[in-house]
Motif scaffolding. Structure first.
Motif, PDB file in Angstrom:
ATOM      1  N   THR A 171       0.895  -1.135  -0.051  1.00  0.00           N
ATOM      2  CA  THR A 171      -0.004   0.131  -0.136  1.00  0.00           C
ATOM      3  C   THR A 171       1.023   1.246   0.064  1.00  0.00           C
ATOM      4  O   THR A 171       2.103   1.147   0.272  1.00  0.00           O
ATOM      5  CB  THR A 171      -0.951   0.175   1.210  1.00  0.00           C
ATOM      6  OG1 THR A 171      -0.194  -0.094   2.474  1.00  0.00           O
ATOM      7  CG2 THR A 171      -1.915  -1.296   1.182  1.00  0.00           C
ATOM      8  N   GLU A 209       0.297   5.652   0.769  1.00  0.00           N
ATOM      9  CA  GLU A 209      -0.511   6.760   1.526  1.00  0.00           C
ATOM     10  C   GLU A 209      -0.404   7.961   0.487  1.00  0.00           C
ATOM     11  O   GLU A 209       0.398   7.734  -0.435  1.00  0.00           O
ATOM     12  CB  GLU A 209      -0.228   7.181   3.082  1.00  0.00           C
ATOM     13  CG  GLU A 209      -0.479   6.033   3.633  1.00  0.00           C
ATOM     14  CD  GLU A 209      -1.809   5.295   3.757  1.00  0.00           C
ATOM     15  OE1 GLU A 209      -2.833   6.111   3.667  1.00  0.00           O
ATOM     16  OE2 GLU A 209      -1.956   4.126   3.653  1.00  0.00           O
ATOM     17  N   ALA A 210      -1.539   8.881   0.566  1.00  0.00           N
ATOM     18  CA  ALA A 210      -1.608   9.954  -0.638  1.00  0.00           C
ATOM     19  C   ALA A 210      -0.304  10.576  -0.746  1.00  0.00           C
ATOM     20  O   ALA A 210       0.038  11.265  -1.899  1.00  0.00           O
ATOM     21  CB  ALA A 210      -2.787  10.721   0.089  1.00  0.00           C
ATOM     22  N   ASP A 211       0.426  10.920   0.242  1.00  0.00           N
ATOM     23  CA  ASP A 211       1.422  11.984   0.056  1.00  0.00           C
ATOM     24  C   ASP A 211       2.675  11.130  -0.839  1.00  0.00           C
ATOM     25  O   ASP A 211       3.405  11.846  -1.254  1.00  0.00           O
ATOM     26  CB  ASP A 211       2.079  12.300   1.375  1.00  0.00           C
ATOM     27  CG  ASP A 211       2.566  11.250   2.340  1.00  0.00           C
ATOM     28  OD1 ASP A 211       2.186   9.838   2.062  1.00  0.00           O
ATOM     29  OD2 ASP A 211       3.278  11.601   3.491  1.00  0.00           O
ATOM     30  N   THR A 212       2.628  10.053  -0.949  1.00  0.00           N
ATOM     31  CA  THR A 212       3.691   9.176  -1.828  1.00  0.00           C
ATOM     32  C   THR A 212       3.149   9.080  -3.121  1.00  0.00           C
ATOM     33  O   THR A 212       4.038   8.769  -4.164  1.00  0.00           O
ATOM     34  CB  THR A 212       3.967   8.096  -1.253  1.00  0.00           C
ATOM     35  OG1 THR A 212       2.741   6.819  -1.097  1.00  0.00           O
ATOM     36  CG2 THR A 212       4.147   7.908   0.256  1.00  0.00           C
ATOM     37  N   ALA A 213       1.951   9.596  -3.537  1.00  0.00           N
ATOM     38  CA  ALA A 213       1.350   9.142  -4.628  1.00  0.00           C
ATOM     39  C   ALA A 213       2.401   9.820  -5.982  1.00  0.00           C
ATOM     40  O   ALA A 213       2.649   9.371  -6.916  1.00  0.00           O
ATOM     41  CB  ALA A 213       0.039   9.664  -4.864  1.00  0.00           C
ATOM     42  N   LEU A 248       0.084   3.527  -9.427  1.00  0.00           N
ATOM     43  CA  LEU A 248      -0.773   4.080  -8.211  1.00  0.00           C
ATOM     44  C   LEU A 248      -1.105   2.882  -7.110  1.00  0.00           C
ATOM     45  O   LEU A 248      -1.235   1.730  -7.633  1.00  0.00           O
ATOM     46  CB  LEU A 248      -2.119   4.421  -8.858  1.00  0.00           C
ATOM     47  CG  LEU A 248      -3.252   4.843  -7.763  1.00  0.00           C
ATOM     48  CD1 LEU A 248      -2.904   6.045  -7.052  1.00  0.00           C
ATOM     49  CD2 LEU A 248      -4.622   4.975  -8.395  1.00  0.00           C
ATOM     50  N   ARG A 249      -0.741   2.907  -5.910  1.00  0.00           N
ATOM     51  CA  ARG A 249      -1.090   1.941  -4.831  1.00  0.00           C
ATOM     52  C   ARG A 249      -2.175   2.404  -4.176  1.00  0.00           C
ATOM     53  O   ARG A 249      -2.538   3.662  -3.851  1.00  0.00           O
ATOM     54  CB  ARG A 249       0.129   1.956  -4.112  1.00  0.00           C
ATOM     55  CG  ARG A 249       1.383   1.186  -4.590  1.00  0.00           C
ATOM     56  CD  ARG A 249       2.348   1.192  -3.570  1.00  0.00           C
ATOM     57  NE  ARG A 249       3.579   0.262  -4.350  1.00  0.00           N
ATOM     58  CZ  ARG A 249       4.661  -0.202  -3.464  1.00  0.00           C
ATOM     59  NH1 ARG A 249       4.689   0.525  -2.325  1.00  0.00           N
ATOM     60  NH2 ARG A 249       5.620  -0.752  -4.110  1.00  0.00           N
ATOM     61  N   THR A 295      -4.382   2.650  -0.570  1.00  0.00           N
ATOM     62  CA  THR A 295      -3.833   3.095   0.733  1.00  0.00           C
ATOM     63  C   THR A 295      -4.302   1.929   1.605  1.00  0.00           C
ATOM     64  O   THR A 295      -4.935   1.006   1.044  1.00  0.00           O
ATOM     65  CB  THR A 295      -4.746   4.327   1.192  1.00  0.00           C
ATOM     66  OG1 THR A 295      -6.034   4.169   1.352  1.00  0.00           O
ATOM     67  CG2 THR A 295      -4.581   5.486   0.249  1.00  0.00           C
ATOM     68  N   HIS A 321      -8.037   1.596   1.734  1.00  0.00           N
ATOM     69  CA  HIS A 321      -8.490   1.161   0.662  1.00  0.00           C
ATOM     70  C   HIS A 321      -8.363  -0.381   0.553  1.00  0.00           C
ATOM     71  O   HIS A 321      -9.614  -1.096   0.308  1.00  0.00           O
ATOM     72  CB  HIS A 321      -7.801   1.633  -0.638  1.00  0.00           C
ATOM     73  CG  HIS A 321      -8.229   2.893  -1.118  1.00  0.00           C
ATOM     74  ND1 HIS A 321      -7.414   3.999  -1.303  1.00  0.00           N
ATOM     75  CD2 HIS A 321      -9.715   3.490  -1.443  1.00  0.00           C
ATOM     76  CE1 HIS A 321      -8.010   5.063  -1.713  1.00  0.00           C
ATOM     77  NE2 HIS A 321      -9.442   4.674  -1.705  1.00  0.00           N
TER      78      HIS A 321
END
Length: 287
Positions: free
Chosen positions: A132, A134-138, A211-212, A214, A217
């Motif tokens: 997974t 998180e958003a800040d790594t996208a 894209l991973r 989270t 998710h």
């Protein structure tokens, strides 16, 4: 070891997949899904031990003898989920069980979480949710994926002068396996080329994911499971090494069976395959 199976090709609306069929035509319907960069031979030791079960052991798209996805397409987990659903449709199975190892287990959980009314049981081997992010790594993950995609044209697969050299390389690969397991995977995974042998797998399979999901998710799929779930956890496997495993399994109805062996315990040797079969046979055939 019995290797009695029927080799088939499945022409789906969007791609052609290869598969091995095991067991009686009227047996309990099960679709078996292998791990990343493996193939249908992943179940060569286990499937014959699951008497009374009708197993369709797929080569995922881009793996083994299945077709590669068209130019411009990718290999997202949800694309595999769609493939599996189309396979079930081809066999006329409105309800079926899933037997998944590693990435195949992850795809199984996603399908069963998305469409719980279609899946009777989940038999998972050393896999549960994807890696997974998180958003800040996208943004950084997308940058890495785009850079790798742009460089793909210059990437060449390794060529092994002899079959044995390829087997030795697979033994040391991701999810290290025994020599016998590597030989089984190589028998289906290699093709002859000038200078020796190389892998049939699509080069795009080694690209980083753009894209991973989270953690939230991924766990949403687990929490939406409505069928019985049994997870064979390899004591020396990849899943057991995750520090977050206890938290992942907390408050879930998953029946966890800890079994000696590595990540490919169902394929590495006869004893491991039998241990996994002893767990899954009564589970998959339960009324």
């Amino acid at each position: 070891m019995t290797l009695a199976f029927e080799e088939v090709r499945l022409t789906l609306p969007h791609i052609e997949l290869a598969a091995h069929l095991y067991g009686p035509a009227d047996g309990e319907p099960v679709i078996a899904l292998h791990g990343w960069l493996d193939n249908a031979n992943s179940f060569a030791r286990l499937a014959p031990r699951l008497e009374g079960v009708r197993i369709v052991a797929l080569d995922f798209a881009g793996h083994g003898h299945s077709a590669h996805r068209p130019v411009g397409a990718g290999y997202a987990l949800w694309d595999y989920v769609h493939d599996v659903l189309q396979v079930a449709e081809q066999f006329g199975w409105q309800r079926f069980s899933l037997l998944g190892h590693s990435m195949g287990a992850i795809v199984s959980v996603m399908l069963a979480g998305a469409l719980p009314e279609r899946v009777t049981r989940l038999a998972l081997i050393d896999g549960l949710i994807p890696y997974t992010g998180e958003a800040d790594t996208a943004p950084q993950k997308l940058a890495e994926a785009l850079t790798a995609q742009m460089a793909l044209a210059g990437k060449r697969k390794p060529v092994y002068a002899a079959f044995e050299r390829a087997v030795e390389a697979r033994m040391r690969g991701v999810g290290a396996v025994s020599r016998e397991a590597a030989e089984l995977l190589a028998q289906r995974g290699l093709m002859p080329v000038a200078g020796g042998y190389t892998w049939r797998t699509d080069n795009r399979l080694t690209l980083p994911s753009p894209l991973r999901l989270t953690q939230a998710h991924a766990m949403a799929f687990v929490r939406r499971l409505a069928c019985p779930v049994q997870l064979v956890l390899a004591e020396q496997g990849m899943l057991a090494a995750q520090p977050s495993l206890a938290a992942l399994l907390a408050d879930t109805p998953i029946d966890v069976r800890r079994v000696p062996g590595g990540h490919h315990l169902h394929l590495d040797d006869e004893a491991g395959a039998q241990r996994v079969a002893d767990c899954f046979k009564p589970f998959l055939l339960a009324p």
